[in-house]
Design an enzyme around this catalytic site. Structure first.
Site, PDB file in Angstrom:
ATOM      1  N   LYS A  63      53.414  39.112  40.946  1.00 22.96           N
ATOM      2  CA  LYS A  63      53.905  40.356  40.709  1.00 22.96           C
ATOM      3  C   LYS A  63      54.269  40.742  42.293  1.00 22.96           C
ATOM      4  O   LYS A  63      54.154  40.025  43.102  1.00 22.96           O
ATOM      5  CB  LYS A  63      52.713  41.130  40.259  1.00 22.96           C
ATOM      6  CG  LYS A  63      52.195  41.139  38.853  1.00 22.96           C
ATOM      7  CD  LYS A  63      51.214  42.020  38.528  1.00 22.96           C
ATOM      8  CE  LYS A  63      50.642  41.827  36.951  1.00 22.96           C
ATOM      9  NZ  LYS A  63      49.514  42.757  36.570  1.00 22.96           N
ATOM     10  N   THR A  95      41.414  41.650  34.470  1.00 22.43           N
ATOM     11  CA  THR A  95      42.385  42.460  34.987  1.00 22.43           C
ATOM     12  C   THR A  95      42.082  43.259  36.426  1.00 22.43           C
ATOM     13  O   THR A  95      42.872  43.109  37.244  1.00 22.43           O
ATOM     14  CB  THR A  95      42.687  43.698  33.736  1.00 22.43           C
ATOM     15  OG1 THR A  95      43.056  42.692  32.447  1.00 22.43           O
ATOM     16  CG2 THR A  95      43.878  44.291  34.169  1.00 22.43           C
ATOM     17  N   PHE A 137      48.263  55.433  32.386  1.00 20.70           N
ATOM     18  CA  PHE A 137      48.375  54.654  33.572  1.00 20.70           C
ATOM     19  C   PHE A 137      49.731  53.900  33.706  1.00 20.70           C
ATOM     20  O   PHE A 137      50.085  53.543  34.683  1.00 20.70           O
ATOM     21  CB  PHE A 137      47.384  53.773  33.865  1.00 20.70           C
ATOM     22  CG  PHE A 137      46.965  52.812  32.818  1.00 20.70           C
ATOM     23  CD1 PHE A 137      46.196  53.010  32.113  1.00 20.70           C
ATOM     24  CD2 PHE A 137      47.998  51.669  32.974  1.00 20.70           C
ATOM     25  CE1 PHE A 137      45.878  51.796  31.054  1.00 20.70           C
ATOM     26  CE2 PHE A 137      47.509  50.697  32.041  1.00 20.70           C
ATOM     27  CZ  PHE A 137      46.528  50.673  30.943  1.00 20.70           C
ATOM     28  N   TYR A 152      55.439  45.028  28.453  1.00 17.57           N
ATOM     29  CA  TYR A 152      54.283  45.691  28.396  1.00 17.57           C
ATOM     30  C   TYR A 152      54.087  46.800  27.218  1.00 17.57           C
ATOM     31  O   TYR A 152      53.373  47.964  27.411  1.00 17.57           O
ATOM     32  CB  TYR A 152      53.872  46.519  29.748  1.00 17.57           C
ATOM     33  CG  TYR A 152      53.275  45.789  30.969  1.00 17.57           C
ATOM     34  CD1 TYR A 152      52.371  44.781  30.679  1.00 17.57           C
ATOM     35  CD2 TYR A 152      53.691  45.803  32.224  1.00 17.57           C
ATOM     36  CE1 TYR A 152      51.891  44.113  31.542  1.00 17.57           C
ATOM     37  CE2 TYR A 152      53.320  45.095  33.271  1.00 17.57           C
ATOM     38  CZ  TYR A 152      52.443  44.148  33.163  1.00 17.57           C
ATOM     39  OH  TYR A 152      51.855  43.133  33.973  1.00 17.57           O
ATOM     40  N   ARG A 161      42.847  36.212  40.836  1.00 19.10           N
ATOM     41  CA  ARG A 161      42.732  37.798  41.217  1.00 19.10           C
ATOM     42  C   ARG A 161      41.262  37.850  41.778  1.00 19.10           C
ATOM     43  O   ARG A 161      41.149  38.750  42.605  1.00 19.10           O
ATOM     44  CB  ARG A 161      42.431  38.647  39.708  1.00 19.10           C
ATOM     45  CG  ARG A 161      43.926  38.837  39.167  1.00 19.10           C
ATOM     46  CD  ARG A 161      43.838  39.277  37.705  1.00 19.10           C
ATOM     47  NE  ARG A 161      45.188  39.643  37.100  1.00 19.10           N
ATOM     48  CZ  ARG A 161      45.491  39.798  36.076  1.00 19.10           C
ATOM     49  NH1 ARG A 161      44.362  39.837  35.053  1.00 19.10           N
ATOM     50  NH2 ARG A 161      46.541  40.149  35.502  1.00 19.10           N
TER      51      ARG A 161
HETATM   52  N1  UDP Z   1      46.705  48.104  34.566  1.00 13.30           N
HETATM   53  C1  UDP Z   1      46.544  49.143  35.351  1.00 13.30           C
HETATM   54  N2  UDP Z   1      45.428  49.937  34.966  1.00 13.30           N
HETATM   55  C2  UDP Z   1      44.520  49.640  33.905  1.00 13.30           C
HETATM   56  C3  UDP Z   1      44.925  48.779  33.028  1.00 13.30           C
HETATM   57  C4  UDP Z   1      45.925  47.817  33.374  1.00 13.30           C
HETATM   58  O1  UDP Z   1      46.989  49.367  36.536  1.00 13.30           O
HETATM   59  O2  UDP Z   1      43.648  50.631  33.676  1.00 13.30           O
HETATM   60  C5  UDP Z   1      47.655  47.276  34.733  1.00 13.30           C
HETATM   61  C6  UDP Z   1      47.418  46.148  35.464  1.00 13.30           C
HETATM   62  O3  UDP Z   1      48.448  45.528  36.590  1.00 13.30           O
HETATM   63  C7  UDP Z   1      47.582  44.790  34.288  1.00 13.30           C
HETATM   64  C8  UDP Z   1      48.370  45.292  33.536  1.00 13.30           C
HETATM   65  O4  UDP Z   1      48.320  46.696  33.561  1.00 13.30           O
HETATM   66  O5  UDP Z   1      47.661  43.637  34.787  1.00 13.30           O
HETATM   67  C9  UDP Z   1      48.369  44.799  32.265  1.00 13.30           C
HETATM   68  O6  UDP Z   1      47.386  45.481  31.534  1.00 13.30           O
HETATM   69  P1  UDP Z   1      46.575  44.269  30.608  1.00 13.30           P
HETATM   70  O7  UDP Z   1      45.460  45.043  30.008  1.00 13.30           O
HETATM   71  O8  UDP Z   1      47.436  43.703  29.910  1.00 13.30           O
HETATM   72  O9  UDP Z   1      45.907  43.383  31.739  1.00 13.30           O
HETATM   73  P2  UDP Z   1      46.344  41.811  32.107  1.00 13.30           P
HETATM   74  O10 UDP Z   1      46.659  41.152  30.836  1.00 13.30           O
HETATM   75  O11 UDP Z   1      47.403  41.678  33.184  1.00 13.30           O
HETATM   76  O12 UDP Z   1      44.856  41.263  32.512  1.00 13.30           O
END
Ligand code: UDP
Ligand code: MG
Length: 212
Positions: free
Chosen positions: A66, A148, A114, A106, A159
């Site tokens: 990212k 996440t 958010f 997304y 992460r």
């Molecule tokens: N995200 C965020 N706040 C939240 C949840 C998600 O900013 O409460 C962002 C974060 O960058 C995350 C992305 O949105 O990586 C996609 O969310 P997802 O639940 O798909 O998480 P990931 O698959 O990336 O772990």
């Protein structure tokens, strides 16, 4: 207009020969890429498109560094982790994500409150998008990336080592094989992916794994 393609040819197992071997053979995902490919294989007979390696199931996933990962010069370290694990890189590019592409990518969170923050974050600078190949690569990558929220991620995960905030979590990894196919189709054109046989393949995948 965002093109959605499933790269069935990439997602199919390699064509094969009959015996295991250490010869390094490269072949393109399709003939155009093969013809354009300039790295010469080492063997004199390697201009053939036939592999001498056994058939293996393949799985692919989309990994993205990212904008924060790019700005913080973490690209090399992140690529290194996937290489070191033994996964194979079959596509890579740097790009500035458009808002349209992001909202497709997304689509599961696009209605969340958010999401505007996510959009601002993900369009704030270039991203590196990659397609990695290997057995169980989707699930393994998710474990390597960690949860996440970096604050909850264990040390040793990407992460967990490089982030502590959900909104600056450095890397994306597809969460399912179906999701990976969809995301690869969003971010890559077919001719940007290369199907090639790596020289270490016999040492990272047991030849008869499909029979186990
Ligand atoms: N995200 C965020 N706040 C939240 C949840 C998600 O900013 O409460 C962002 C974060 O960058 C995350 C992305 O949105 O990586 C996609 O969310 P997802 O639940 O798909 O998480 P990931 O698959 O990336 O772990
Ligand atoms: Mg996700």
């Amino acid at each position: 207009m965002i093109q959605r393609r499933l790269f069935h040819r990439l997602l199919q197992p390699f064509s094969s020969g009959t015996t295991g071997g250490s010869r390094c053979v490269m072949f393109g995902l399709h003939s155009a890429m093969k013809d354009r490919h300039t790295s010469s294989p080492p063997s004199s007979s390697s201009s053939t498109t036939q592999s001498t390696l056994p058939v293996r199931a393949t799985e692919h996933t989309l990994i993205a560094v990212k904008p924060d990962g790019v700005q913080r010069r973490l690209v090399g370290q992140i690529i290194h982790r996937f290489e070191q694990r033994g996964f194979k890189l079959v596509g890579l590019k740097m790009m500035q994500a458009s808002e349209d592409l992001l909202s497709e990518h997304y689509r599961e969170i696009v209605k969340k409150p958010f999401y505007p923050l996510v959009r601002a974050y993900m369009t704030a600078g270039p991203v590196i998008v990659m397609v990695w190949e290997g057995s169980n690569v989707v699930q393994s990558s998710r474990k390597m990336v960690g949860p996440t929220n970096g604050a909850e991620a264990q040390a040793g995960t990407i992460r967990g080592d490089f982030s502590f905030h959900v909104g600056r979590n450095v890397v994306h990894a597809s969460d399912s094989t179906e999701g990976a196919q969809r995301e690869i189709g969003l971010w890559f054109q077919e001719n940007e992916l290369l199907n090639w046989e790596s020289c270490d393949q016999d040492w990272t995948i047991e030849a008869n794994e499909d029979k186990q």
